[in-house]
Design a protein around this motif. Structure first.
Motif, PDB file in Angstrom:
ATOM      1  N   ARG A  84      10.595 -30.452  -0.114  1.00 20.67           N
ATOM      2  CA  ARG A  84       9.723 -30.468  -1.291  1.00 20.67           C
ATOM      3  C   ARG A  84       8.669 -29.370  -1.220  1.00 20.67           C
ATOM      4  NH1 ARG A  84       8.566 -36.840  -2.539  1.00 20.67           N
ATOM      5  NH2 ARG A  84      10.748 -37.396  -2.880  1.00 20.67           N
ATOM      6  N   LEU A  85       8.158 -29.136  -0.031  1.00 20.44           N
ATOM      7  CA  LEU A  85       7.163 -28.082   0.134  1.00 20.44           C
ATOM      8  C   LEU A  85       7.757 -26.718  -0.194  1.00 20.44           C
ATOM      9  CD1 LEU A  85       4.380 -27.071   1.054  1.00 20.44           C
ATOM     10  CD2 LEU A  85       5.312 -26.969   3.367  1.00 20.44           C
ATOM     11  N   LEU A  86       8.946 -26.444   0.315  1.00 17.95           N
ATOM     12  CA  LEU A  86       9.581 -25.158   0.035  1.00 17.95           C
ATOM     13  C   LEU A  86       9.972 -25.031  -1.435  1.00 17.95           C
ATOM     14  CD1 LEU A  86      11.691 -24.587   3.249  1.00 17.95           C
ATOM     15  CD2 LEU A  86       9.615 -23.414   2.546  1.00 17.95           C
ATOM     16  N   ALA A  87      10.370 -26.136  -2.054  1.00 22.03           N
ATOM     17  CA  ALA A  87      10.677 -26.098  -3.488  1.00 22.03           C
ATOM     18  C   ALA A  87       9.410 -25.783  -4.282  1.00 22.03           C
ATOM     19  CB  ALA A  87      11.274 -27.422  -3.932  1.00 22.03           C
ATOM     20  N   PHE A  88       8.301 -26.385  -3.892  1.00 26.34           N
ATOM     21  CA  PHE A  88       7.029 -26.128  -4.564  1.00 26.34           C
ATOM     22  C   PHE A  88       6.595 -24.673  -4.375  1.00 26.34           C
ATOM     23  CE2 PHE A  88       2.375 -25.917  -4.241  1.00 26.34           C
ATOM     24  CZ  PHE A  88       2.045 -26.239  -5.545  1.00 26.34           C
ATOM     25  N   VAL A 148      14.182 -21.023 -10.927  1.00 26.53           N
ATOM     26  CA  VAL A 148      15.030 -20.353  -9.927  1.00 26.53           C
ATOM     27  C   VAL A 148      14.391 -20.450  -8.542  1.00 26.53           C
ATOM     28  CG1 VAL A 148      15.944 -18.112  -9.213  1.00 26.53           C
ATOM     29  CG2 VAL A 148      16.129 -18.828 -11.589  1.00 26.53           C
ATOM     30  N   GLY A 149      13.096 -20.207  -8.469  1.00 24.69           N
ATOM     31  CA  GLY A 149      12.395 -20.294  -7.192  1.00 24.69           C
ATOM     32  C   GLY A 149      12.420 -21.695  -6.609  1.00 24.69           C
ATOM     33  N   GLY A 150      12.258 -22.688  -7.463  1.00 22.52           N
ATOM     34  CA  GLY A 150      12.331 -24.071  -7.000  1.00 22.52           C
ATOM     35  C   GLY A 150      13.717 -24.429  -6.495  1.00 22.52           C
ATOM     36  N   TYR A 151      14.723 -23.943  -7.181  1.00 22.42           N
ATOM     37  CA  TYR A 151      16.104 -24.201  -6.764  1.00 22.42           C
ATOM     38  C   TYR A 151      16.378 -23.609  -5.385  1.00 22.42           C
ATOM     39  CZ  TYR A 151      21.163 -23.736  -6.501  1.00 22.42           C
ATOM     40  OH  TYR A 151      22.463 -23.773  -6.070  1.00 22.42           O
ATOM     41  N   TYR A 152      16.034 -22.334  -5.228  1.00 22.63           N
ATOM     42  CA  TYR A 152      16.311 -21.689  -3.946  1.00 22.63           C
ATOM     43  C   TYR A 152      15.384 -22.193  -2.841  1.00 22.63           C
ATOM     44  CZ  TYR A 152      19.855 -18.680  -5.849  1.00 22.63           C
ATOM     45  OH  TYR A 152      21.016 -18.225  -6.413  1.00 22.63           O
ATOM     46  N   GLY A 153      14.175 -22.562  -3.184  1.00 19.19           N
ATOM     47  CA  GLY A 153      13.296 -23.158  -2.195  1.00 19.19           C
ATOM     48  C   GLY A 153      13.848 -24.472  -1.673  1.00 19.19           C
ATOM     49  N   LYS A 159      16.768 -27.563   2.477  1.00 12.06           N
ATOM     50  CA  LYS A 159      17.878 -28.398   2.928  1.00 12.06           C
ATOM     51  C   LYS A 159      18.634 -27.743   4.083  1.00 12.06           C
ATOM     52  CE  LYS A 159      18.788 -31.063  -1.215  1.00 12.06           C
ATOM     53  NZ  LYS A 159      19.755 -31.399  -2.259  1.00 12.06           N
ATOM     54  N   HIS A 160      18.728 -26.423   4.021  1.00  9.23           N
ATOM     55  CA  HIS A 160      19.455 -25.714   5.087  1.00  9.23           C
ATOM     56  C   HIS A 160      18.709 -25.796   6.412  1.00  9.23           C
ATOM     57  CE1 HIS A 160      22.011 -22.756   7.006  1.00  9.23           C
ATOM     58  NE2 HIS A 160      20.927 -22.043   7.329  1.00  9.23           N
ATOM     59  N   TYR A 161      17.424 -25.563   6.397  1.00  7.17           N
ATOM     60  CA  TYR A 161      16.656 -25.529   7.646  1.00  7.17           C
ATOM     61  C   TYR A 161      16.061 -26.894   8.016  1.00  7.17           C
ATOM     62  CZ  TYR A 161      16.993 -20.491   7.702  1.00  7.17           C
ATOM     63  OH  TYR A 161      17.467 -19.226   7.756  1.00  7.17           O
ATOM     64  N   GLY A 162      15.782 -27.728   7.025  1.00  2.00           N
ATOM     65  CA  GLY A 162      15.141 -29.004   7.320  1.00  2.00           C
ATOM     66  C   GLY A 162      16.097 -30.149   7.543  1.00  2.00           C
ATOM     67  N   GLY A 163      17.294 -29.984   7.105  1.00  2.00           N
ATOM     68  CA  GLY A 163      18.278 -31.045   7.325  1.00  2.00           C
ATOM     69  C   GLY A 163      18.434 -31.994   6.204  1.00  2.00           C
TER      70      GLY A 163
END
Length: 53
Positions: free
Chosen positions: A3-7, A39-44, A49-53
């Motif tokens: 959620r943090l990276l999406a934000f 777009v930024g929220g999607y890729y964030g 998900k890739h790094y946090g699991g």
């Protein structure tokens, strides 16, 4: 973490969209900002998900 990276992605994308669109007018800046925020929220979220699991 996801959620943090999406934000953060949405915030950075929104700012970049505003900066890119404002030379063409406020409405264009608003629309481009919304699109790049999505777009930024999607890729964030994807990176989170890739790094946090």
């Amino acid at each position: 973490m996801t959620r943090l990276l999406a934000f953060l992605g949405a915030t950075i994308g929104g700012y970049a969209g505003w900066a890119a669109g404002v030379p063409f007018g406020v409405f264009t800046a608003f629309v481009v900002s919304i699109l790049l925020a999505a777009v930024g929220g999607y890729y964030g979220r994807k990176i989170g998900k890739h790094y946090g699991g």
